[in-house]
Design a protein around this motif. Structure first.
Motif, PDB file in Angstrom:
ATOM      1  N   ALA A   1      -4.242   5.580   0.299  1.00  0.00           N
ATOM      2  CA  ALA A   1      -5.099   4.471   0.721  1.00  0.00           C
ATOM      3  C   ALA A   1      -5.836   3.822  -0.443  1.00  0.00           C
ATOM      4  N   ALA A   2      -5.420   4.106  -1.694  1.00  0.00           N
ATOM      5  CA  ALA A   2      -6.124   3.521  -2.851  1.00  0.00           C
ATOM      6  C   ALA A   2      -6.180   1.993  -2.805  1.00  0.00           C
ATOM      7  N   PRO A   3      -5.099   1.286  -2.426  1.00  0.00           N
ATOM      8  CA  PRO A   3      -5.194  -0.190  -2.384  1.00  0.00           C
ATOM      9  C   PRO A   3      -6.241  -0.704  -1.395  1.00  0.00           C
ATOM     10  N   VAL A   4      -6.288  -0.112  -0.207  1.00  0.00           N
ATOM     11  CA  VAL A   4      -7.244  -0.620   0.787  1.00  0.00           C
ATOM     12  C   VAL A   4      -8.665  -0.183   0.444  1.00  0.00           C
ATOM     13  N   ILE A   5      -8.826   0.961  -0.213  1.00  0.00           N
ATOM     14  CA  ILE A   5     -10.165   1.357  -0.660  1.00  0.00           C
ATOM     15  C   ILE A   5     -10.678   0.362  -1.688  1.00  0.00           C
ATOM     16  N   ALA A   6      -9.799  -0.051  -2.617  1.00  0.00           N
ATOM     17  CA  ALA A   6     -10.200  -1.067  -3.594  1.00  0.00           C
ATOM     18  C   ALA A   6     -10.518  -2.387  -2.911  1.00  0.00           C
TER      19      ALA A   6
ATOM     20  N   VAL B   1     -15.827  -7.272 -11.880  1.00  0.00           N
ATOM     21  CA  VAL B   1     -15.249  -6.366 -10.883  1.00  0.00           C
ATOM     22  C   VAL B   1     -13.893  -6.876 -10.415  1.00  0.00           C
ATOM     23  N   PHE B   2     -13.776  -8.178 -10.224  1.00  0.00           N
ATOM     24  CA  PHE B   2     -12.497  -8.748  -9.788  1.00  0.00           C
ATOM     25  C   PHE B   2     -11.410  -8.546 -10.845  1.00  0.00           C
ATOM     26  N   LEU B   3     -11.734  -8.749 -12.111  1.00  0.00           N
ATOM     27  CA  LEU B   3     -10.732  -8.596 -13.163  1.00  0.00           C
ATOM     28  C   LEU B   3     -10.211  -7.163 -13.247  1.00  0.00           C
ATOM     29  N   PHE B   4     -11.077  -6.190 -13.056  1.00  0.00           N
ATOM     30  CA  PHE B   4     -10.655  -4.796 -13.137  1.00  0.00           C
ATOM     31  C   PHE B   4      -9.932  -4.331 -11.871  1.00  0.00           C
ATOM     32  N   ALA B   5     -10.205  -4.969 -10.743  1.00  0.00           N
ATOM     33  CA  ALA B   5      -9.661  -4.498  -9.469  1.00  0.00           C
ATOM     34  C   ALA B   5      -8.534  -5.364  -8.927  1.00  0.00           C
ATOM     35  N   GLN B   6      -8.116  -6.412  -9.654  1.00  0.00           N
ATOM     36  CA  GLN B   6      -7.181  -7.361  -9.063  1.00  0.00           C
ATOM     37  C   GLN B   6      -5.821  -6.747  -8.743  1.00  0.00           C
ATOM     38  N   ARG B   7      -5.375  -5.782  -9.556  1.00  0.00           N
ATOM     39  CA  ARG B   7      -4.082  -5.154  -9.259  1.00  0.00           C
ATOM     40  C   ARG B   7      -4.127  -4.430  -7.922  1.00  0.00           C
ATOM     41  N   PHE B   8      -5.209  -3.691  -7.661  1.00  0.00           N
ATOM     42  CA  PHE B   8      -5.347  -2.992  -6.392  1.00  0.00           C
ATOM     43  C   PHE B   8      -5.588  -3.973  -5.249  1.00  0.00           C
ATOM     44  N   LEU B   9      -6.268  -5.090  -5.540  1.00  0.00           N
ATOM     45  CA  LEU B   9      -6.529  -6.070  -4.491  1.00  0.00           C
ATOM     46  C   LEU B   9      -5.239  -6.685  -3.990  1.00  0.00           C
ATOM     47  N   VAL B  10      -4.335  -7.022  -4.903  1.00  0.00           N
ATOM     48  CA  VAL B  10      -3.054  -7.607  -4.502  1.00  0.00           C
ATOM     49  C   VAL B  10      -2.242  -6.604  -3.693  1.00  0.00           C
ATOM     50  N   ALA B  11      -2.227  -5.335  -4.152  1.00  0.00           N
ATOM     51  CA  ALA B  11      -1.493  -4.305  -3.416  1.00  0.00           C
ATOM     52  C   ALA B  11      -2.080  -4.092  -2.033  1.00  0.00           C
ATOM     53  N   GLY B  12      -3.405  -4.128  -1.919  1.00  0.00           N
ATOM     54  CA  GLY B  12      -4.033  -3.939  -0.617  1.00  0.00           C
ATOM     55  C   GLY B  12      -3.778  -5.086   0.325  1.00  0.00           C
ATOM     56  N   MET B  13      -3.791  -6.313  -0.186  1.00  0.00           N
ATOM     57  CA  MET B  13      -3.576  -7.465   0.688  1.00  0.00           C
ATOM     58  C   MET B  13      -2.124  -7.598   1.133  1.00  0.00           C
ATOM     59  N   LEU B  14      -1.187  -7.077   0.324  1.00  0.00           N
ATOM     60  CA  LEU B  14       0.222  -7.160   0.681  1.00  0.00           C
ATOM     61  C   LEU B  14       0.706  -5.939   1.441  1.00  0.00           C
ATOM     62  N   ALA B  15      -0.124  -4.925   1.557  1.00  0.00           N
ATOM     63  CA  ALA B  15       0.293  -3.697   2.245  1.00  0.00           C
ATOM     64  C   ALA B  15       0.620  -4.001   3.703  1.00  0.00           C
TER      65      ALA B  15
END
Length: 317
Positions: free
Chosen positions: A222-227, A298-312
Motif C-alpha cells: 500500500a506504499a503508493p496509496v499511503i503516499a 513535498v510534491f517533488l519528493f513524492a511525485q513518483r508515489f503519487l503517480v503510482a497511487g493515482m494509477l493503481a
C-alpha cells in the motif's frame, strides 16, 4: 503482330499509372488524416497561461519595490537589492513572525498527518476487505462528510473542542485535522481495485490473523496509496485557514495561512487603518512564496508515489 503485342504493354503501362496514382491518393489521404487539430493544443495553451502567468507574476513581484510593482511591466524583473530589502522587511515583521508561523504549520501538519495515516489506511482496508454490519452505512457517511466544505464544520468543531477545554492548544488543530474522510475513501478504492483478494486468502490459509494479513501483506503493497493520502492530507492541513483562525487566539500560535491573513490586514492598500506595522505588497508576495514552498518540496519528493497511487487499479491483467 507488333501492334497486338504493343497493346498489353500499353494497358500494363496505363494500369501501372493508375496504380501509382491510386497509391498517391492513398498517401494524400493518410497525410490528411495525420493533420492535427490545433484547437485542443490552443485550449491547453490558454489554460496553461491562465495558471502560469499568475505564478510568474508572484515570483517577479518579490523582486520589486512597491512603486515598481504598480508602475513597471507586471512580468519584468525588479532587482536583487529590492529582493533583499523585502526579505529583511518581512523577517523583521513582529520579530521573525513568518518563521514562527511556518514552524507552527509544520508541527500541526506533521502530527495531524501521522494520526491521519495511522487511522485512514486501516479504516479503508476494513471497508474494502471485510464484511460487517453497518459497513455500507459507514461508507456512505464517509462520502457525505467528504463532500461537505470544511468551513461548514468549523462551528460544530469549535463547540466540541470547547467542551473538552482544548481551545488555544495545539490539539485543537491537530485532532480535527486528523479526521480525513477523503483519505479513508482513497484507501478504500485502492484496496478494492488493486489488491488481489486471493493473496490475502493465501495468507489466511497459512495461519495469519486478520491483523497479520494487513500488516504483512496489505500494508507493504500500500506504499503508493499511503503516499497519496499523506500528500493530500498534508496539503489540506497546510492550507486550512478557518479552523486555526477560530481555534487559536494568539499570533504566535498561528499557522502560516492565518499569518498571511494578518499580513494582508497590514497592507495599507487593503486596510487603510493598518497603523505603524505596515507591510508592502512585494513583502506579501514573498511571504506567499515562502508559504507554498514546503508543499512544492513535498510534491517533488513524492511525485513518483503519487503517480503510482493515482494509477493503481486503473488497469487489470
Amino acid at each position: 503482330m507488333r501492334t497486338d503485342t504493343a497493346r498489353p504493354a500499353i494497358a500494363l503501362a496505363s494500369g501501372g499509372g493508375r496504380g501509382v496514382q491510386g497509391r498517391g491518393h492513398a498517401r494524400t489521404g493518410r497525410r490528411a488524416r495525420r493533420r492535427v487539430n490545433p484547437l485542443p493544443a490552443l485550449v491547453l495553451l490558454l489554460f496553461a497561461a491562465f495558471f502560469v502567468l499568475p505564478v510568474l507574476w508572484l515570483l517577479l513581484a518579490a523582486t520589486k519595490t512597491d512603486d515598481q510593482l504598480v508602475h513597471n511591466n507586471p512580468l519584468s524583473f525588479g532587482s536583487l537589492h529590492a529582493l533583499r530589502a523585502n526579505w529583511h522587511a518581512l523577517t523583521g515583521y513582529q520579530d521573525d513572525a513568518i518563521f514562527t508561523w511556518l514552524r507552527n504549520s509544520a508541527v500541526y501538519s506533521f502530527f495531524a498527518l501521522l494520526i491521519t495515516v495511522c487511522v485512514a489506511v486501516p479504516a479503508g482496508y476494513a471497508l474494502a476487505m471485510t464484511e460487517f454490519r453497518g459497513r455500507r452505512t459507514l461508507l456512505i457517511a464517509t462520502l457525505v462528510v467528504m463532500l461537505m466544505p470544511n468551513a461548514t464544520l468549523v462551528v460544530p468543531l469549535f463547540l466540541e473542542v470547547n467542551a473538552v477545554h482544548l481551545i488555544g492548544s495545539m490539539w485543537s488543530i491537530v485532532l480535527p485535522y486528523s479526521f480525513y474522510p477523503f483519505g479513508v475513501y482513497l484507501t478504500y478504492i485502492y484496496f478494492s481495485t488493486a489488491l488481489p483478494r486471493e493473496l490475502l486468502d493465501a495468507a489466511r490459509l497459512d495461519g495469519c490473523s486478520e491483523f497479520g494479513v494487513f500488516r504483512l501483506v496489505a500494508l507493504p503493497l500500500a506504499a503508493p496509496v499511503i503516499a497519496l493520502v499523506g500528500f493530500f492530507g498534508f496539503v489540506a492541513n497546510w492550507t486550512n485557514y478557518y479552523l486555526p483562525y477560530v481555534m487559536l487566539p494568539q499570533s504566535n500560535q498561528f499557522p502560516v495561512q492565518v499569518g498571511l491573513g494578518t499580513l494582508l490586514d497590514s497592507v495599507p492598500q487593503f486596510n487603510p487603518t493598518a497603523g505603524s506595522l505596515e507591510v508592502q505588497r512585494p513583502e506579501l508576495a514573498l511571504a506567499t512564496l515562502l508559504a507554498i514552498t514546503p508543499v512544492l518540496i513535498v510534491f517533488l519528493f513524492a511525485q513518483r508515489f503519487l503517480v503510482a497511487g493515482m494509477l493503481a487499479g486503473a488497469t487489470k491483467d
